[in-house]
Design an enzyme around this catalytic site. Sequence first.
Site: not given
Ligand code: UD1
Length: 347
Positions: A196
């Site tokens: 991811h």
């Molecule tokens: C985040 C953390 C990362 C951690 C990971 C664990 C930061 C910078 N990154 O990354 O360190 O390893 O969480 O999972 O804080 N999305 C959904 N549903 C959700 C959550 C996210 O669809 O419940 C999708 C959205 O498109 C979003 C993308 O995932 O834009 C990224 O989510 P985000 O929380 O920004 O970063 P992660 O890649 O999950």
Amino acid sequence: MKKILAIIGARPQFIKHAPLEKELKKEFEIFSIHTGQHYDNEMSNVFFNELGINRPLYNLEVGSHSHGIQTGKMMIELEEIILKEKPDAVLVYGDTNSTLAGALVAAKMNVPVIHIEAGLRSFNKEMPEELNRIITDHISEILFVPTQKAVTNLENEGITKNVFLVGDVMCDILLWVVENVNFDTPENGFYYATIHRPYNTDNPDRLLSILTEFNKLGLKVVFSLHPRTRELLKKAGLKVNHFSNIEFIKPASYIENVKYLKQCSALLTDSGGMQKEAYILKKKCITLRSETEWEETLEGNWNSLVFNNLSEIGTKLKIIPDKHNSTIYGTGKASSEICNILCSLIK
Ligand code: UD1
């Protein structure tokens, strides 16, 4: 009773909070704020139900945005809550945007920040997590550190006060689950995969190369699809049925995840926490990164880094690991040790 406010918001933070909340509630008034960074049922709710975590007192429902907007929105709301709740300390976990937002707001309000999983470094400032960690460590008042290497990293940055080497809270919960859940799980001839990180997912060519390589491996790959990766596959027009050797599954709950780890022949990942979990469970791991914060896992070839040359995945999988240190991340007592130390510091 002193009041501790824990900031949680992303999947690994719910897991880290579970064993610590259980200990802290014996001695403190402990409540949590969910920032809403992760919000899908299988990225959030599932963990509260399965691990018996108390419902957060507030959910900020911040959701997905660019880093600046996401962190900023959290900060605005957190400031108001801290003003109202007047906690004696704010507890933050790991290295996500929720960690940074909580630490920054509390430190600016002169509320002591407690950082769990302090001192880790990848030395790669292109990772948002590396910036979050460095800043959080420098503004924290009490730092709980999982490894000797992390103590040294902090020393090298001049941080020596209130640094406590206690082991890893993720190890606490993993050992507890392994001992208490009945896993009927013989090895089952597949590789388990979770990918991811933005540098593996955001460039469609890179994502395609990774999946193409997984598709060529000698065993089936069970790929747990983080929503970030799911979105990017969709954007890149990559259909899951293009990859006949890969079975895509939705993100696993904590216990399901441990089950997959126990059953698999090896793990393919770019997650931090899962490298450790694989090591503790004595599973070979291939990490699709050029560096790791969990360097101890590289000893004895339990973990191998593969980044530019993805064709090395197959050859590295064949290396049989040897020397193993089963207590390198602690003996499952980090949370109770943290609680004892906090009793002496803030009670
Ligand atoms: C985040 C953390 C990362 C951690 C990971 C664990 C930061 C910078 N990154 O990354 O360190 O390893 O969480 O999972 O804080 N999305 C959904 N549903 C959700 C959550 C996210 O669809 O419940 C999708 C959205 O498109 C979003 C993308 O995932 O834009 C990224 O989510 P985000 O929380 O920004 O970063 P992660 O890649 O999950």
